[in-house]
Design a protein around this motif. Sequence first.
Motif, PDB file in Angstrom:
ATOM      1  N   ARG A 141       1.106  -1.052   0.143  1.00  0.00           N
ATOM      2  CA  ARG A 141      -0.376   0.328   0.051  1.00  0.00           C
ATOM      3  C   ARG A 141       1.081   1.148  -0.138  1.00  0.00           C
ATOM      4  NH1 ARG A 141      -5.224  -1.052   0.401  1.00  0.00           N
ATOM      5  NH2 ARG A 141      -6.023  -2.803   0.811  1.00  0.00           N
ATOM      6  N   SER A 142       1.855   1.295   0.844  1.00  0.00           N
ATOM      7  CA  SER A 142       3.186   2.395   0.583  1.00  0.00           C
ATOM      8  C   SER A 142       3.975   2.661  -0.316  1.00  0.00           C
ATOM      9  CB  SER A 142       2.854   2.334   2.253  1.00  0.00           C
ATOM     10  OG  SER A 142       5.052   3.589   2.576  1.00  0.00           O
ATOM     11  N   VAL A 143       3.843   3.849  -0.994  1.00  0.00           N
ATOM     12  CA  VAL A 143       4.787   4.168  -1.713  1.00  0.00           C
ATOM     13  C   VAL A 143       5.851   4.072  -1.845  1.00  0.00           C
ATOM     14  CG1 VAL A 143       5.045   6.441  -1.530  1.00  0.00           C
ATOM     15  CG2 VAL A 143       5.457   5.282  -3.752  1.00  0.00           C
ATOM     16  N   LEU A 144       5.975   4.313  -0.381  1.00  0.00           N
ATOM     17  CA  LEU A 144       7.213   4.086   0.762  1.00  0.00           C
ATOM     18  C   LEU A 144       8.330   3.125   0.969  1.00  0.00           C
ATOM     19  CD1 LEU A 144      10.151   5.894   1.324  1.00  0.00           C
ATOM     20  CD2 LEU A 144       8.756   6.342   3.704  1.00  0.00           C
ATOM     21  N   ASP A 145       6.840   1.817   1.047  1.00  0.00           N
ATOM     22  CA  ASP A 145       7.638   0.657   1.487  1.00  0.00           C
ATOM     23  C   ASP A 145       7.815  -0.290  -0.073  1.00  0.00           C
ATOM     24  OD1 ASP A 145       6.782   0.575   4.609  1.00  0.00           O
ATOM     25  OD2 ASP A 145       4.654  -0.195   3.725  1.00  0.00           O
ATOM     26  N   PHE A 146       7.267   0.460  -1.117  1.00  0.00           N
ATOM     27  CA  PHE A 146       6.776  -0.295  -2.277  1.00  0.00           C
ATOM     28  C   PHE A 146       8.995  -0.133  -3.215  1.00  0.00           C
ATOM     29  CE2 PHE A 146       6.899  -1.481  -6.844  1.00  0.00           C
ATOM     30  CZ  PHE A 146       6.567  -2.662  -6.687  1.00  0.00           C
ATOM     31  N   PHE A 149      11.301  -1.524  -0.746  1.00  0.00           N
ATOM     32  CA  PHE A 149      11.427  -3.321  -1.085  1.00  0.00           C
ATOM     33  C   PHE A 149      12.252  -2.795  -2.732  1.00  0.00           C
ATOM     34  CE2 PHE A 149       8.923  -5.508  -4.416  1.00  0.00           C
ATOM     35  CZ  PHE A 149       9.326  -7.070  -3.800  1.00  0.00           C
ATOM     36  N   VAL A 150      11.742  -2.559  -3.568  1.00  0.00           N
ATOM     37  CA  VAL A 150      12.817  -2.671  -4.737  1.00  0.00           C
ATOM     38  C   VAL A 150      13.902  -1.829  -5.015  1.00  0.00           C
ATOM     39  CG1 VAL A 150      12.919  -2.009  -7.055  1.00  0.00           C
ATOM     40  CG2 VAL A 150      10.464  -2.475  -6.198  1.00  0.00           C
ATOM     41  N   THR A 151      14.253  -1.021  -4.017  1.00  0.00           N
ATOM     42  CA  THR A 151      15.966  -0.018  -3.737  1.00  0.00           C
ATOM     43  C   THR A 151      16.892  -0.733  -3.005  1.00  0.00           C
ATOM     44  OG1 THR A 151      15.367   1.643  -2.670  1.00  0.00           O
ATOM     45  CG2 THR A 151      15.048   1.876  -5.063  1.00  0.00           C
ATOM     46  N   PRO A 160      20.158 -11.296  -2.873  1.00  0.00           N
ATOM     47  CA  PRO A 160      19.089 -12.629  -3.129  1.00  0.00           C
ATOM     48  C   PRO A 160      17.777 -11.859  -3.672  1.00  0.00           C
ATOM     49  CG  PRO A 160      20.035 -12.584  -1.029  1.00  0.00           C
ATOM     50  CD  PRO A 160      20.025 -11.602  -1.837  1.00  0.00           C
ATOM     51  N   ILE A 161      17.186 -12.699  -4.617  1.00  0.00           N
ATOM     52  CA  ILE A 161      15.775 -12.040  -5.492  1.00  0.00           C
ATOM     53  C   ILE A 161      14.379 -11.886  -3.928  1.00  0.00           C
ATOM     54  CG2 ILE A 161      13.986 -12.510  -7.044  1.00  0.00           C
ATOM     55  CD1 ILE A 161      16.321 -13.858  -8.741  1.00  0.00           C
ATOM     56  N   VAL A 162      14.087 -11.031  -3.476  1.00  0.00           N
ATOM     57  CA  VAL A 162      13.411 -11.386  -2.419  1.00  0.00           C
ATOM     58  C   VAL A 162      11.644 -11.108  -2.615  1.00  0.00           C
ATOM     59  CG1 VAL A 162      12.775 -10.264  -0.190  1.00  0.00           C
ATOM     60  CG2 VAL A 162      15.729 -10.286  -1.451  1.00  0.00           C
ATOM     61  N   ARG A 163      11.163 -11.939  -1.959  1.00  0.00           N
ATOM     62  CA  ARG A 163       9.703 -11.661  -2.103  1.00  0.00           C
ATOM     63  C   ARG A 163       8.883 -10.499  -1.548  1.00  0.00           C
ATOM     64  NH1 ARG A 163       7.809 -17.958  -3.098  1.00  0.00           N
ATOM     65  NH2 ARG A 163       8.584 -18.580  -4.942  1.00  0.00           N
ATOM     66  N   HIS A 164       7.881  -9.576  -1.985  1.00  0.00           N
ATOM     67  CA  HIS A 164       7.403  -8.857  -1.722  1.00  0.00           C
ATOM     68  C   HIS A 164       6.607  -8.973   0.058  1.00  0.00           C
ATOM     69  CE1 HIS A 164       3.700  -9.490  -2.693  1.00  0.00           C
ATOM     70  NE2 HIS A 164       2.994  -9.047  -1.746  1.00  0.00           N
ATOM     71  N   SER A 165       6.741 -10.473  -0.092  1.00  0.00           N
ATOM     72  CA  SER A 165       5.627 -11.137   1.634  1.00  0.00           C
ATOM     73  C   SER A 165       6.811 -11.308   1.933  1.00  0.00           C
ATOM     74  CB  SER A 165       4.964 -11.797   1.131  1.00  0.00           C
ATOM     75  OG  SER A 165       5.970 -13.009  -0.397  1.00  0.00           O
ATOM     76  N   GLU A 166       8.426 -11.487   1.895  1.00  0.00           N
ATOM     77  CA  GLU A 166       9.291 -11.121   2.634  1.00  0.00           C
ATOM     78  C   GLU A 166       9.818 -10.784   3.460  1.00  0.00           C
ATOM     79  OE1 GLU A 166      10.963 -15.443   0.971  1.00  0.00           O
ATOM     80  OE2 GLU A 166      11.348 -13.626   0.111  1.00  0.00           O
ATOM     81  N   ILE A 167       9.797  -8.815   2.627  1.00  0.00           N
ATOM     82  CA  ILE A 167      10.586  -8.202   3.658  1.00  0.00           C
ATOM     83  C   ILE A 167       9.262  -6.932   3.566  1.00  0.00           C
ATOM     84  CG2 ILE A 167      11.370  -6.588   1.247  1.00  0.00           C
ATOM     85  CD1 ILE A 167      14.097  -6.919   2.141  1.00  0.00           C
ATOM     86  N   VAL A 168       8.680  -6.363   3.450  1.00  0.00           N
ATOM     87  CA  VAL A 168       7.494  -5.933   3.246  1.00  0.00           C
ATOM     88  C   VAL A 168       7.384  -5.623   4.864  1.00  0.00           C
ATOM     89  CG1 VAL A 168       5.506  -4.304   2.857  1.00  0.00           C
ATOM     90  CG2 VAL A 168       6.661  -5.371   1.061  1.00  0.00           C
TER      91      VAL A 168
END
Length: 461
Positions: A141-146, A149-151, A160-168
């Motif tokens: 939901r949060s643009v800052l979270d996204f 997560f990406v950067t 490692p290739i991280v899924r959003h559900s693992e780190i957010v």
Amino acid sequence: MLFSTQGFLLGFLPATLILFHFCARRRTARQVVLVGASLVFYGLWDWRFVPALVGLTLVNWGLGRAWAATGQRIWPVAGLVLNLLILGFFKYANFFADSIATALGRHHAAWAIILPLGVSFFVFQKIAYHADLLRGGRPVRSVLDFLEFVTFFPQLIAGPIVRHSEIVPQFENDPHGPALWENLSRGSMLLLLGLAKKAGLADSLAQICNPLFDQAAHGAALNMAQGWLAAISYSLEIFFDFSGYSDMAIGMALLFGLRLPFNFDAPYRATSIRIFWQRWHMTLSRFLRDYLYIPLGGNRKGAARQVANLVATMMLGGLWHGAGWTFVAWGALHGAALSVNHVWTRIRTGSGVRLATPVAWGATMLFVIVGWVLFRAPDFPTAARMLHAMSGLQGVGHVKIHDAALFWIALAVALIGPSSQAAVFAMRPAPLLAVPAGVAFVLLLLLIGGRIPDAFIYFQF
């Protein structure tokens, strides 16, 4: 900026850590620090791609929010198509154009397309994100979270290739909670081990294998000893280089209170090719399994379809590593080996016949090492010359190993030593480890200060 440089270890990382922990109690502030530092880190490679990275991230976040608001599948599907097109253009446009031109007997003048660093990794993250949304996953939901997560710079360039559900969900955790000092100690130890693998082993092993591969690339005939030395030293180099990077990435994430998934688990002790891929670049293996192999049908549609799915998945995995037919062939080779492994498993289950563990391990390692020759060679003729040399048809010969002690140490660590990522999380922090760890860190800093820094092998992918 490379992880294994004095500028990063003595400048960028400490400054970022100090600023992060100064405002760690405030979630928005610490996230702004991490996103800002990550963009600076990426910009130090090439500032021209920072707006593209941010823009692509915002577009993907917006598509996720549109899906959450409307429930229409068109939005995550559009995200998948967008990211595949971007990856295809930057990484494969010249490759496919050149392949088509060659098939037609023509010449393709390469287009001036600059490959953004780490594009394969952060595009894969976004592909996994939209695929998970189609499966019912919750959007960020949060643009800052996204953005974080990406950067997030420890994993931005090479995983490692991280899924959003693992780190957010971890972004909510207070970095100064009860696990603060444990995270700092474990993270520091992993960072040190990764640096030792990269600077102490991988870069030195490169000085053994690179000249031999270069000779083969220029048409020289190597003897059997030279061929096997080149193949084995490269097998060790790529393991210590990439597992070292993963150690450093996971360790640095812990310094910021975040835990990334493990990526290596003693792969050179595997007794089958299937086990090897369960232990090598584990986040890529699960990506290929969950987002390619299973959607293609997996093993649910018969043995013949399973073989086709395995080969197709691994060929695409090979192409992901590099825009070259040698990578595609390497992937096809591993897909065929995995198919044989599955057939053998069925035969073994039905008959009770088993290979002795040393035989199974030896066959697996022989296949992996031969495969790395194809992976490392710049073209098929070079790979053919290397394999011809390894066969002994050009004489057994002999070779003097440059820095032989280090070669044998590396071989012993790869075959006998524990998985560093699992071991650091299993060990109990002890104050007495701080002194030797500190001395080792200083020695490694002196070592890398006297060398021209070598980029991590996976940066090219």
